[in-house]
Design a protein around this motif. Structure first.
Motif, PDB file in Angstrom:
ATOM      1  N   SER A   1      41.604  70.638  26.696  1.00  0.00           N
ATOM      2  CA  SER A   1      43.033  70.860  26.846  1.00  0.00           C
ATOM      3  C   SER A   1      43.257  71.908  27.928  1.00  0.00           C
TER       4      SER A   1
ATOM      5  N   PRO B   1      45.037  67.951  19.239  1.00  0.00           N
ATOM      6  CA  PRO B   1      43.772  68.349  18.607  1.00  0.00           C
ATOM      7  C   PRO B   1      42.617  68.289  19.596  1.00  0.00           C
ATOM      8  N   GLY B   2      41.524  68.952  19.256  1.00  0.00           N
ATOM      9  CA  GLY B   2      40.352  68.961  20.125  1.00  0.00           C
ATOM     10  C   GLY B   2      40.383  70.128  21.091  1.00  0.00           C
TER      11      GLY B   2
END
Length: 208
Positions: free
Chosen positions: A58, A54-55
């Motif tokens: 990345s 998630p988020g």
């Protein structure tokens, strides 16, 4: 040590040529960053997240959608406001700016980093379409009729001679006001809060 000024690249598209003409061929770092943001805004790119964490911080695969030979570059997004990100593209390696169009593409709209509807279509319930017919209030009808009368005058004029530019603009304004009145008188008159569509919406939401 990076140079304060650098020559802009060749083979730019017409929009970028106009972009260059306002600044000359010698440019500073701020200009070069703005140019890459401009490319990120105007070029159609594909952005794919490479992990399932998630988020937004990345790794991403970014490539041009309209290129004959699609080359994908990997972007490591580490920050939203500092040049600590990384990209494998040649431009990032040689420009010493800490950014490139691929990084800027991700930074421009973080909201785009989410699942597409096609990815979760099987998880969604069956779509149901309902049509709701909402009448207008007496105040809406009164004002609508007033504009309709003015439009009828303009149409009779148009039958006698072609409307001048000012008359055509007036006709367009009258028709626009008629459309807005169908939504709410409040759009044209802030003192009158007739909005039957909004009232109907609240009734629908209460039933959900």
């Amino acid at each position: 040590m990076k140079n304060k000024y650098r020559k802009s690249g060749k083979g730019l598209e017409q929009t970028e040529e106009k972009f260059h003409k306002t600044n000359g061929w010698l440019t500073d770092d701020e200009y070069e960053i703005r140019l890459r943001r401009h490319r990120a805004e105007t070029e159609d790119m594909s952005v794919k997240k490479l992990d399932g964490f998630p988020g937004i911080f990345s790794d991403y695969a970014v490539s041009r959608k309209d290129a004959d030979k699609k080359t994908s570059y990997t972007v490591e997004l580490r920050s939203l406001d500092s040049h600590t990100n990384f990209c494998t593209c040649p431009d990032f390696k040689k420009n010493f700016l800490g950014t490139c169009k691929h990084i800027e593409k991700i930074l421009l709209k973080p909201v785009m980093i989410r699942r597409r509807k096609t990815d979760i279509s099987e998880q969604l319930p069956e779509r149901i379409d309902n049509n709701y017919f909402v009448g207008i209030t007496e105040e809406q009808r009164k004002r609508y009729d007033e504009y309709e009368y003015q439009v009828s005058i303009m149409l009779r004029m148009a039958q006698k001679h072609p409307l001048r530019e000012a008359e055509m603009k007036r006709l367009q304004r009258l028709l626009a006001c008629m459309r807005m009145l169908c939504d709410s008188v409040f759009i044209l008159d802030r003192k009158t809060k007739d909005a039957p569509k909004v009232d109907e919406l609240f009734r629908i939401l209460d039933d959900i």
